[in-house]
Design a protein around this motif. Structure first.
Motif, PDB file in Angstrom:
ATOM      1  N   TYR A  28       0.848  -1.188   0.000  1.00 30.62           N
ATOM      2  CA  TYR A  28       0.000   0.000   0.000  1.00 30.62           C
ATOM      3  C   TYR A  28       0.886   1.242   0.000  1.00 30.62           C
ATOM      4  O   TYR A  28       1.621   1.494   0.966  1.00 30.62           O
ATOM      5  CB  TYR A  28      -0.926  -0.004   1.214  1.00 30.62           C
ATOM      6  N   ARG A  65      -1.007  -1.460  -4.220  1.00 30.56           N
ATOM      7  CA  ARG A  65      -2.309  -0.912  -3.853  1.00 30.56           C
ATOM      8  C   ARG A  65      -2.186   0.603  -3.701  1.00 30.56           C
ATOM      9  O   ARG A  65      -1.410   1.089  -2.886  1.00 30.56           O
ATOM     10  CB  ARG A  65      -2.788  -1.506  -2.527  1.00 30.56           C
ATOM     11  N   GLN A  67      -2.968   3.945  -2.232  1.00 32.41           N
ATOM     12  CA  GLN A  67      -3.525   4.360  -0.947  1.00 32.41           C
ATOM     13  C   GLN A  67      -3.561   5.882  -0.873  1.00 32.41           C
ATOM     14  O   GLN A  67      -2.546   6.541  -0.669  1.00 32.41           O
ATOM     15  CB  GLN A  67      -2.686   3.797   0.210  1.00 32.41           C
ATOM     16  N   ASN A 172      -9.675  -0.559   0.001  1.00 31.77           N
ATOM     17  CA  ASN A 172      -8.682  -0.316   1.036  1.00 31.77           C
ATOM     18  C   ASN A 172      -9.314  -0.178   2.415  1.00 31.77           C
ATOM     19  O   ASN A 172      -8.720  -0.579   3.420  1.00 31.77           O
ATOM     20  CB  ASN A 172      -7.868   0.929   0.692  1.00 31.77           C
TER      21      ASN A 172
END
Length: 211
Positions: A28, A65, A67, A172
Motif C-alpha cells: 500500500y 495498492r 492508498q 482499502n
C-alpha cells in the motif's frame, strides 16, 4: 482478501486452475509519501524486482495498492492520474508512470500545489504520463474537472476516473490500512517490514515467508 496457500482447501475452484492459491504480497503506497517512494524504488526498480519474478514465478503475486492519504489534497489528484493510466494503457505502463511520478513526487507536495488550480495539477500529471509513452491528452481528458454545470445541473460531477477512485477507496477500507507504506502478506499486515529495508533484507524475509 488474499488467502494463504495453506488454506487453499477453503476455495471452490476448477481443477484446471493451478495453483489454486498463491501467496499475495500487497504493498500500500501513496504517491506523495516519501517512505512509499523508498519502498517502491526498492521493490520495483532494483534487483529485487527480478528476484521476485524469477525466484517465485508461480508462488507469489505482488500488488501495488494505491492508498490515498487525504490530509495531502494532491494525493487524490496523483492517484487519479494513476487510474487514468490504468484505463488507457497496457498494465506495464502503470508501473512506468508510477516510477516517473515517485521520482518527481516533491513537485506535488503541499507547498508546491497550494497556489495551483486543480486542472493545472492534472496537466502536469498528464505530462508525466506522456513522458512514459501514455496518451497525455487522453489522461488529461479523464482528469479534467469542468467549471460548468453538468447536464443535470449538478456542480459536483467528478471526472472520468471518479467511479474507479470510489472502488479503490472501498477496497482499502475493507482492510483498514492507514499509514503508508503498509505491507500485507496473505491478508495479514506485516508491521515488521520497513521502507528502509535493503534488497538483502527483503530477500531474507521472503525466503522465510514464501514457503
Amino acid at each position: 482478501m488474499a488467502l494463504p496457500p495453506k488454506f487453499a482447501g477453503q476455495k471452490l475452484v476448477s481443477s484446471a486452475i493451478q495453483p489454486a492459491t498463491v501467496h499475495t504480497l500487497e504493498i500500500y503506497l501513496d504517491y506523495v509519501c516519501p517512505f512509499s517512494a523508498k519502498m517502491f524504488k526498492t521493490i520495483y526498480t532494483s534487483p529485487l524486482r527480478s528476484h521476485l519474478l524469477t525466484t517465485y514465478p508461480t508462488s507469489l503475486q505482488t500488488i501495488f495498492r494505491q492508498q490515498i492519504q487525504p490530509w495531502h489534497p494532491s494525493s487524490t489528484l496523483t492517484h487519479e492520474a494513476g487510474i487514468a493510466v490504468l484505463q488507457l494503457a497496457p498494465p506495464a505502463k502503470f508501473l512506468d508512470f508510477s516510477a516517473a511520478l515517485f521520482e518527481r513526487q516533491a513537485e506535488f507536495f503541499d507547498a508546491n500545489v497550494v497556489n495551483e488550480t486543480r486542472n493545472a495539477t492534472y496537466k502536469r500529471l498528464a505530462a508525466i504520463a506522456g513522458g512514459v509513452g501514455v496518451d497525455e491528452k487522453g489522461v488529461y481528458e479523464r482528469l479534467e474537472i469542468s467549471d460548468r454545470p453538468g447536464e443535470d445541473g449538478g456542480l459536483n460531477g467528478g471526472n472520468g476516473v471518479t467511479a474507479d477512485v470510489k472502488v479503490l477507496v472501498k477496497m482499502n477500507r475493507l482492510v483498514g490500512v492507514h499509514v503508508t507504506p503498509t505491507v500485507v502478506l496473505d491478508g495479514v499486515v506485516r508491521g515488521e517490514v520497513s521502507s528502509g529495508w535493503s534488497v538483502e533484507q527483503w530477500e531474507e524475509w521472503l525466503k522465510e515467508n514464501i514457503v
